[in-house]
Design a protein around this motif. Sequence first.
Motif, short mmCIF file in Angstrom:
data_model
loop_
_atom_site.label_atom_id
_atom_site.label_comp_id
_atom_site.label_asym_id
_atom_site.label_seq_id
_atom_site.Cartn_x
_atom_site.Cartn_y
_atom_site.Cartn_z
N GLU A 135 14.24 -4.65 -3.35
CA GLU A 135 13.40 -3.78 -4.17
C GLU A 135 12.49 -2.94 -3.29
O GLU A 135 12.32 -1.73 -3.51
N VAL A 136 11.90 -3.56 -2.27
CA VAL A 136 11.02 -2.83 -1.36
C VAL A 136 11.79 -1.75 -0.61
O VAL A 136 11.32 -0.61 -0.46
N ASN A 137 12.98 -2.08 -0.15
CA ASN A 137 13.80 -1.10 0.57
C ASN A 137 14.10 0.11 -0.30
O ASN A 137 13.97 1.26 0.14
N ALA A 138 14.49 -0.12 -1.55
CA ALA A 138 14.79 0.99 -2.46
C ALA A 138 13.55 1.83 -2.73
O ALA A 138 13.62 3.07 -2.78
N ARG A 139 12.42 1.18 -2.88
CA ARG A 139 11.17 1.90 -3.17
C ARG A 139 10.73 2.73 -1.97
O ARG A 139 10.24 3.86 -2.12
N ALA A 140 10.92 2.20 -0.76
CA ALA A 140 10.56 2.96 0.44
C ALA A 140 11.37 4.24 0.54
O ALA A 140 10.82 5.33 0.78
N PHE A 141 12.68 4.13 0.34
CA PHE A 141 13.52 5.33 0.41
C PHE A 141 13.14 6.33 -0.69
O PHE A 141 13.11 7.55 -0.44
N ALA A 142 12.86 5.84 -1.90
CA ALA A 142 12.48 6.75 -2.99
C ALA A 142 11.18 7.47 -2.67
O ALA A 142 11.06 8.69 -2.87
N ASP A 143 10.19 6.74 -2.16
CA ASP A 143 8.92 7.36 -1.79
C ASP A 143 9.11 8.37 -0.66
O ASP A 143 8.47 9.44 -0.65
N GLN A 144 9.97 8.06 0.28
CA GLN A 144 10.19 8.97 1.40
C GLN A 144 10.92 10.24 0.97
O GLN A 144 10.65 11.32 1.49
N ARG A 145 11.84 10.11 0.02
CA ARG A 145 12.48 11.33 -0.51
C ARG A 145 11.45 12.23 -1.16
O ARG A 145 11.49 13.46 -1.01
N ARG A 146 10.51 11.64 -1.89
CA ARG A 146 9.43 12.44 -2.49
C ARG A 146 8.56 13.07 -1.42
O ARG A 146 8.15 14.24 -1.55
N ARG A 147 8.30 12.34 -0.36
CA ARG A 147 7.47 12.87 0.72
C ARG A 147 8.18 14.03 1.42
O ARG A 147 7.54 15.04 1.77
N ILE A 148 9.48 13.90 1.63
CA ILE A 148 10.26 14.99 2.23
C ILE A 148 10.15 16.26 1.37
O ILE A 148 9.94 17.36 1.88
N SER A 206 0.81 -1.22 0.00
CA SER A 206 0.00 0.00 0.00
C SER A 206 0.84 1.27 0.00
O SER A 206 0.36 2.34 -0.36
N GLY A 207 2.13 1.17 0.41
CA GLY A 207 3.00 2.34 0.43
C GLY A 207 2.86 3.22 1.66
O GLY A 207 3.40 4.33 1.69
N HIS A 208 2.17 2.72 2.70
CA HIS A 208 2.08 3.49 3.96
C HIS A 208 3.27 3.13 4.83
O HIS A 208 3.14 2.45 5.85
N TRP A 209 4.43 3.63 4.44
CA TRP A 209 5.69 3.18 5.00
C TRP A 209 5.91 3.61 6.45
O TRP A 209 6.59 2.90 7.20
#
Length: 491
Positions: free
Chosen positions: A445-458, A69-72
Amino acid sequence: MSQQLNFLVIISDEHRKDAMGCAGHLIVKTPNLDALAARGTMFTSAYTPSPMCVPARAALATGDWVHKSGHWDSATPYAGEPQSWMHQLREAGREVVSIGKLHFRSGEDDNGFSEEILPMHVVGGVGWAVGLLRENPPDYDAAAELAGDVGAGSSTYTDYDLTITGAAEAWLADPKRQDQPWAAFVSLVSPHYPLTCPEKWYSMYDPAEMDLPVGYGAGLPDHEELRNIAAFFNYGDYFDEQKMREAKAAYYGLTSFMDHCTGRVIQALEASGQLENTVILYVSDHGDMMGDQGFWTKQVMYEASAGVPMIAAGPGIPAGGRLATCTSLTDIAATAREVCGLAEDAVSEGLPGESLRRIASAPYDETRSGFSEYHDGGSKTGAFMVRWGRWKYVHYAGMQPQLFDLEADPQEQTDRTMDGRNDPEVTAALAEGDRRLRAICDPEEVNARAFADQRRRIAELGGEEACRTAYVFNHTPTPDEQDQMREGSPL
């Protein structure tokens, strides 16, 4: 029959799975949960999808894993999408109400409830922004509050729980509840810190007689990522032995206080004449380490943090049952659909959950894996836990894994990974843990995607400096406190 059943979820916050009389605890008193377990089934290997409030509650609502769901994290709360089991029940014509803490983005979102009573959502619709800064974390000065708040007295949280309990009693007593089957989500905040406990319950426990944390005096586990977590959430720096004992007394007192509130809700259900026609589920969103292994609160994959208490009782659930099949908060969505008579359709395809009534009535199933993941504050990499049978495997992306034999070492003090060179059983368990994990997700893959999504959120929140200077807190303010903040009044 299932078309006519009510569904009542009672959820606490930060209740570790062993802190119940029915779980064999020798100190803490939980008579109401013990009685619920006696008339139902206790799931002894239940896990949170993530040992942190906001992602755990998003997974509970969607019935899906955090990485799906991407709710990291605590700054990416549930905002009504993807569809929740509450939406599904409401669309089928059922009244679905929440009473108490939700920890979603906002009551202005359509979270799926017919009504949200006394909801607690994340601060300002944003949440805990500082936790996004995993690659360059600041000091977390709010950690000092945990030890500073220990003692007897009321808090905004215990006051809030009493208000939630009263509202639940009134809602259940309303004659309208007799008109049609309903679903209710009653969400208490105790025993979540602050570790300030009302005198009546604090006095039940003598600090001098409290058990000291597991591994007290032994230092932190020798693992890079666990040192990262402990360096950020440095709660332990503020505890000496006496303060630890007082903290245990307060936590057990808050647990007994929460048990009292839970008992009042169940008694109100019985007084309304609906007890025998209601499936009741008691869970917590995650546990609390309470100093074990050198950690306080949650964020790690030890049983006290990633494990959760889970008890189901009512029609279709065996009485006096104890079942070791792995279960999850993601099973609540499937349980709600099954209890309330919704057909399993394309909406639920691909979701990991299964009805807890079906699991409770089936033999022990070792093929079912327990799973949890963490991508929130203090972590430098993603952590992924898989449990099956006697084994627990913890994968840290780019770092050394951990392996525990929970049968021989229930307090998880011996990491068996180094034995894999000489012990074929350990070698096989490491391989099986990795296989089971990769059947659920690709951790790298999940770890990389979490960091990428969090950079966008920042970036969305205005950059790293904006996240550093955002409102920093050790626990989410109650709805009344958040109202004061919006009005510009001091807390």
